[in-house]
Design a protein around this motif. Structure first.
Motif, PDB file in Angstrom:
ATOM      1  N   ALA A 348      -6.913  -3.795  18.309  1.00 57.39           N
ATOM      2  CA  ALA A 348      -5.914  -3.096  17.505  1.00 57.39           C
ATOM      3  C   ALA A 348      -5.030  -4.093  16.761  1.00 57.39           C
ATOM      4  CB  ALA A 348      -5.071  -2.183  18.386  1.00 57.39           C
ATOM      5  N   GLY A 349      -4.653  -5.172  17.440  1.00 54.49           N
ATOM      6  CA  GLY A 349      -3.830  -6.188  16.806  1.00 54.49           C
ATOM      7  C   GLY A 349      -4.529  -6.837  15.618  1.00 54.49           C
ATOM      8  N   GLN A 350      -5.823  -7.103  15.771  1.00 52.98           N
ATOM      9  CA  GLN A 350      -6.592  -7.704  14.677  1.00 52.98           C
ATOM     10  C   GLN A 350      -6.823  -6.719  13.531  1.00 52.98           C
ATOM     11  OE1 GLN A 350      -7.772 -10.905  14.190  1.00 52.98           O
ATOM     12  NE2 GLN A 350      -6.501 -11.415  15.978  1.00 52.98           N
ATOM     13  N   SER A 351      -6.940  -5.446  13.846  1.00 56.16           N
ATOM     14  CA  SER A 351      -7.254  -4.442  12.818  1.00 56.16           C
ATOM     15  C   SER A 351      -6.162  -4.314  11.766  1.00 56.16           C
ATOM     16  CB  SER A 351      -7.497  -3.075  13.473  1.00 56.16           C
ATOM     17  OG  SER A 351      -6.284  -2.520  13.960  1.00 56.16           O
ATOM     18  N   VAL A 352      -4.926  -4.669  12.112  1.00 62.47           N
ATOM     19  CA  VAL A 352      -3.821  -4.580  11.155  1.00 62.47           C
ATOM     20  C   VAL A 352      -4.088  -5.440   9.927  1.00 62.47           C
ATOM     21  CG1 VAL A 352      -1.349  -5.064  10.841  1.00 62.47           C
ATOM     22  CG2 VAL A 352      -2.148  -4.036  12.967  1.00 62.47           C
ATOM     23  N   ARG A 353      -4.821  -6.519  10.117  1.00 65.02           N
ATOM     24  CA  ARG A 353      -5.115  -7.441   9.001  1.00 65.02           C
ATOM     25  C   ARG A 353      -6.264  -6.953   8.130  1.00 65.02           C
ATOM     26  NH1 ARG A 353      -6.345 -12.948  11.821  1.00 65.02           N
ATOM     27  NH2 ARG A 353      -6.652 -13.546   9.636  1.00 65.02           N
ATOM     28  N   TYR A 354      -7.096  -6.055   8.658  1.00 66.48           N
ATOM     29  CA  TYR A 354      -8.327  -5.695   7.944  1.00 66.48           C
ATOM     30  C   TYR A 354      -8.444  -4.212   7.578  1.00 66.48           C
ATOM     31  CZ  TYR A 354      -9.754 -10.311   9.572  1.00 66.48           C
ATOM     32  OH  TYR A 354      -9.817 -11.663   9.819  1.00 66.48           O
ATOM     33  N   SER A 355      -7.573  -3.381   8.106  1.00 63.74           N
ATOM     34  CA  SER A 355      -7.642  -1.945   7.834  1.00 63.74           C
ATOM     35  C   SER A 355      -6.389  -1.496   7.081  1.00 63.74           C
ATOM     36  CB  SER A 355      -7.771  -1.164   9.150  1.00 63.74           C
ATOM     37  OG  SER A 355      -7.585   0.224   8.936  1.00 63.74           O
ATOM     38  N   PHE A 356      -6.592  -0.798   5.962  1.00 63.59           N
ATOM     39  CA  PHE A 356      -5.472  -0.334   5.133  1.00 63.59           C
ATOM     40  C   PHE A 356      -4.572   0.621   5.903  1.00 63.59           C
ATOM     41  CE2 PHE A 356      -3.642   2.795   2.201  1.00 63.59           C
ATOM     42  CZ  PHE A 356      -2.964   1.957   1.325  1.00 63.59           C
ATOM     43  N   TRP A 357      -5.189   1.615   6.556  1.00 61.42           N
ATOM     44  CA  TRP A 357      -4.364   2.613   7.246  1.00 61.42           C
ATOM     45  C   TRP A 357      -3.694   2.023   8.494  1.00 61.42           C
ATOM     46  CZ3 TRP A 357      -4.585   4.146  12.272  1.00 61.42           C
ATOM     47  CH2 TRP A 357      -5.757   3.890  12.983  1.00 61.42           C
ATOM     48  N   ALA A 358      -4.385   1.069   9.178  1.00 64.57           N
ATOM     49  CA  ALA A 358      -3.791   0.437  10.360  1.00 64.57           C
ATOM     50  C   ALA A 358      -2.557  -0.381   9.964  1.00 64.57           C
ATOM     51  CB  ALA A 358      -4.820  -0.451  11.057  1.00 64.57           C
ATOM     52  N   LYS A 359      -2.651  -1.082   8.835  1.00 62.07           N
ATOM     53  CA  LYS A 359      -1.506  -1.845   8.328  1.00 62.07           C
ATOM     54  C   LYS A 359      -0.366  -0.899   7.969  1.00 62.07           C
ATOM     55  CE  LYS A 359       0.729  -5.344   6.397  1.00 62.07           C
ATOM     56  NZ  LYS A 359       1.356  -6.417   7.197  1.00 62.07           N
ATOM     57  N   ALA A 360      -0.700   0.221   7.313  1.00 59.27           N
ATOM     58  CA  ALA A 360       0.317   1.202   6.945  1.00 59.27           C
ATOM     59  C   ALA A 360       0.994   1.783   8.175  1.00 59.27           C
ATOM     60  CB  ALA A 360      -0.306   2.317   6.105  1.00 59.27           C
ATOM     61  N   TYR A 361       0.195   2.089   9.202  1.00 59.03           N
ATOM     62  CA  TYR A 361       0.752   2.647  10.435  1.00 59.03           C
ATOM     63  C   TYR A 361       1.677   1.642  11.101  1.00 59.03           C
ATOM     64  CZ  TYR A 361       1.075   4.560  15.135  1.00 59.03           C
ATOM     65  OH  TYR A 361       1.562   5.032  16.328  1.00 59.03           O
ATOM     66  N   TYR A 362       1.247   0.378  11.136  1.00 57.04           N
ATOM     67  CA  TYR A 362       2.068  -0.662  11.772  1.00 57.04           C
ATOM     68  C   TYR A 362       3.422  -0.771  11.076  1.00 57.04           C
ATOM     69  CZ  TYR A 362       3.528  -5.161  13.659  1.00 57.04           C
ATOM     70  OH  TYR A 362       4.241  -6.151  14.293  1.00 57.04           O
ATOM     71  N   GLU A 363       3.405  -0.827   9.744  1.00 61.54           N
ATOM     72  CA  GLU A 363       4.652  -0.971   8.990  1.00 61.54           C
ATOM     73  C   GLU A 363       5.525   0.280   9.105  1.00 61.54           C
ATOM     74  OE1 GLU A 363       5.742  -3.666   7.781  1.00 61.54           O
ATOM     75  OE2 GLU A 363       3.920  -4.833   8.085  1.00 61.54           O
ATOM     76  N   GLN A 364       4.875   1.444   9.152  1.00 58.77           N
ATOM     77  CA  GLN A 364       5.625   2.698   9.299  1.00 58.77           C
ATOM     78  C   GLN A 364       6.392   2.721  10.620  1.00 58.77           C
ATOM     79  OE1 GLN A 364       3.567   6.265  10.575  1.00 58.77           O
ATOM     80  NE2 GLN A 364       4.393   7.400   8.831  1.00 58.77           N
ATOM     81  N   GLN A 365       5.705   2.355  11.706  1.00 54.91           N
ATOM     82  CA  GLN A 365       6.335   2.356  13.014  1.00 54.91           C
ATOM     83  C   GLN A 365       7.387   1.248  13.137  1.00 54.91           C
ATOM     84  OE1 GLN A 365       5.686   4.817  15.386  1.00 54.91           O
ATOM     85  NE2 GLN A 365       4.649   5.621  13.571  1.00 54.91           N
ATOM     86  N   LYS A 366       7.117   0.128  12.486  1.00 52.40           N
ATOM     87  CA  LYS A 366       8.063  -0.979  12.493  1.00 52.40           C
ATOM     88  C   LYS A 366       9.366  -0.581  11.805  1.00 52.40           C
ATOM     89  CE  LYS A 366       8.339  -5.904  11.292  1.00 52.40           C
ATOM     90  NZ  LYS A 366       7.628  -7.024  10.620  1.00 52.40           N
ATOM     91  N   SER A 367       9.242   0.207  10.719  1.00 53.00           N
ATOM     92  CA  SER A 367      10.432   0.656   9.996  1.00 53.00           C
ATOM     93  C   SER A 367      11.279   1.619  10.827  1.00 53.00           C
ATOM     94  CB  SER A 367      10.027   1.344   8.678  1.00 53.00           C
ATOM     95  OG  SER A 367       9.351   2.575   8.938  1.00 53.00           O
ATOM     96  N   LYS A 368      10.647   2.204  11.848  1.00 51.69           N
ATOM     97  CA  LYS A 368      11.373   3.111  12.744  1.00 51.69           C
ATOM     98  C   LYS A 368      12.030   2.355  13.907  1.00 51.69           C
ATOM     99  CE  LYS A 368       8.299   7.067  11.841  1.00 51.69           C
ATOM    100  NZ  LYS A 368       7.349   8.028  12.452  1.00 51.69           N
ATOM    101  N   GLY A 369      11.856   1.037  13.913  1.00 53.05           N
ATOM    102  CA  GLY A 369      12.465   0.233  14.966  1.00 53.05           C
ATOM    103  C   GLY A 369      11.619   0.050  16.199  1.00 53.05           C
ATOM    104  N   LYS A 370      10.335   0.425  16.141  1.00 58.07           N
ATOM    105  CA  LYS A 370       9.464   0.278  17.315  1.00 58.07           C
ATOM    106  C   LYS A 370       9.086  -1.197  17.508  1.00 58.07           C
ATOM    107  CE  LYS A 370       9.060   4.744  18.117  1.00 58.07           C
ATOM    108  NZ  LYS A 370       7.812   5.443  17.847  1.00 58.07           N
ATOM    109  N   PRO A 371       9.056  -1.684  18.753  1.00 65.68           N
ATOM    110  CA  PRO A 371       8.653  -3.079  19.001  1.00 65.68           C
ATOM    111  C   PRO A 371       7.161  -3.276  18.773  1.00 65.68           C
ATOM    112  CG  PRO A 371       9.077  -1.942  21.066  1.00 65.68           C
ATOM    113  CD  PRO A 371       9.497  -1.003  19.980  1.00 65.68           C
TER     114      PRO A 371
END
Length: 422
Positions: A348-371
């Motif tokens: 999952a950690g590696q997928s953030v670099r290669y998947s458009f939706w995974a990157k979007a999900y990561y940034e979305q949750q990060k904007s909500k203050g999630k660690p």
């Protein structure tokens, strides 16, 4: 996976295993008698006992419960078709014992009897050990052992780094990567600053070239720093013991790297010949190391998991919800296969670099203050559902198809991505 009932078996057996002997409680369901015995942990004793069961019950199936999922005993019993192996969590047996024994004292024969009782009363809730194909089981062992060797490599490089800081810290700046052949060979050839300062410039250049370190500017900088370096200490009481330790540890590291390469070759050979390879090759971020681990995690038996929730729970990715009165809390799942959880989380950690939706999900949750760790675990939860579907239908993952599905469902994640918020 077939659901078993007590009526499917001629006998129920609990085994409390140990290093040199195994305590056994056997309940004959035909005549309702209980028999306690002890056998040696030697292969011939286990085989003789298993064959005696087959003869005694005329080849009928017997249920055997044990606090193991793998290991010598499980490997020995798995080859007998009349034995169905059930695994019981050791903590379950311990808590069961404490609930009905005031002293809470452990006794091997008693624990074997407790396993039979759990087997008889809660068989439907226990996991059955169902061996996968020989190639998948072999791959599973290889990827697990490789991961342990990699951790050993990390531990060893940390020890070497700590030791070098005591007398020869300069070399840590000359080589950024410690788990390399050039680093090991440099340390083994020049294990102290005094020795490397004696080396001629051309000798150092030849050494770097022989190890495919052919960047003139980098090599010149190293050589210049070697000549200008000042000793941290000249006290032989410090230098010589640390030097000896570094030489020993570095030799170990060199052999360990060779061993990991051998494992890589074996894993690559098994993986590339597996018919499901195309599924795992299609997963964003899987790569040559994680893809074989994911294949081993899923296996070849499509009946092993039914809903994707089963593997989410088994891997420890699904959180646990607890309720008491008006209170409710969610926490990390403690009882799980740690290597399996590690595999999905790393992917999952590696997928953030290669998947458009995974990157979007990561940034979305990060904007909500999630660690970070919380986001990656939640992302692994989502990826398991996707992988499960691909695995079940024998279909390669396609990012475009998944994005189209998100669009058709009006996913807020896709809207977040389209608006360019990351």
């Amino acid at each position: 996976m077939k659901a078993f009932n007590v009526s499917d078996f001629a006998a129920l057996i609990g085994i409390d295993w140990a290093d040199r002997k195994h305590d056994i409680c056997e309940v004959d369901l035909h005549i309702h008698t209980q028999h306690l015995s002890v056998i040696s942990s030697q292969p011939n004793a286990i085989n003789a006992w298993a064959n005696a069961l087959k003869e005694k019950y005329n080849g009928q199936a017997v249920a055997v419960a044990c606090e193991l999922k793998k290991g010598p005993l499980i490997y020995a019993l798995s080859k007998f078709e009349h034995i169905v192996l059930f695994t019981i969590n050791p903590s379950t047996v311990a808590k069961y014992r404490k609930a009905f024994t005031h002293s809470g004292a452990k006794d091997d024969p008693t624990d074997a009897a407790i396993q039979v009782e759990i087997l008889q009363l809660h068989m439907s809730k226990l996991n059955v050990i169902t061996p996968d194909t020989e190639k998948v089981r072999r791959l599973t062992q290889l990827v697990e052992y490789r991961r342990k060797l990699v951790q050993d490599r990390v531990n060893l490089t940390n020890k070497i780094t700590t030791t070098l800081k005591n007398y020869y810290p300069h070399v840590l700046d000359w080589f950024k990567e410690k788990d390399t052949q050039v680093f090991c060979d440099f340390i083994l050839r020049w294990p102290s600053l005094k020795q490397v300062k004696r080396a001629r410039k051309q000798t150092l250049i030849d050494f770097f070239n022989q190890h495919n370190s052919r960047y003139p500017s980098v090599n010149e900088k190293r050589i210049e720093e070697i000549k200008q370096a000042e000793a941290l200490t000249t006290d032989n009481a410090i230098i010589l013991p640390n030097l000896l330790l570094v030489e020993c540890l570095t030799a170990q590291l060199k052999q360990l790297m060779i061993a990991i390469e051998r494992f890589d070759v074996e894993i690559k050979t098994l993986y590339k010949n597996h018919k499901d390879k195309f599924i795992f090759d299609s997963l964003p971020g899987a790569g040559p190391q994680i893809a074989p681990r994911l294949l081993a995690a899923m296996g070849s038996n499509r009946e092993r998991y039914q809903p994707s929730e089963e593997i989410q729970k088994y891997a420890g990715i699904a959180p646990v919800t607890e309720r008491s009165g008006k209170k409710e809390w969610i926490h990390w799942r403690y009882s799980c296969t740690k290597f399996l959880r590690q595999t999905f989380v790393e992917w999952a950690g590696q997928s953030v670099r290669y998947s458009f939706w995974a990157k979007a999900y990561y940034e979305q949750q990060k904007s909500k203050g999630k660690p970070h760790n919380t986001i990656i675990r939640a992302l692994a939860f989502k990826w398991i559902r996707i992988l499960f579907r691909c695995w079940k239908t024998r279909t390669a993952y396609d990012e475009t198809t998944y994005l189209a599905a998100l669009k058709s469902k009006g996913s807020p994640l896709l809207k977040y991505a389209v608006e360019g918020k990351f």
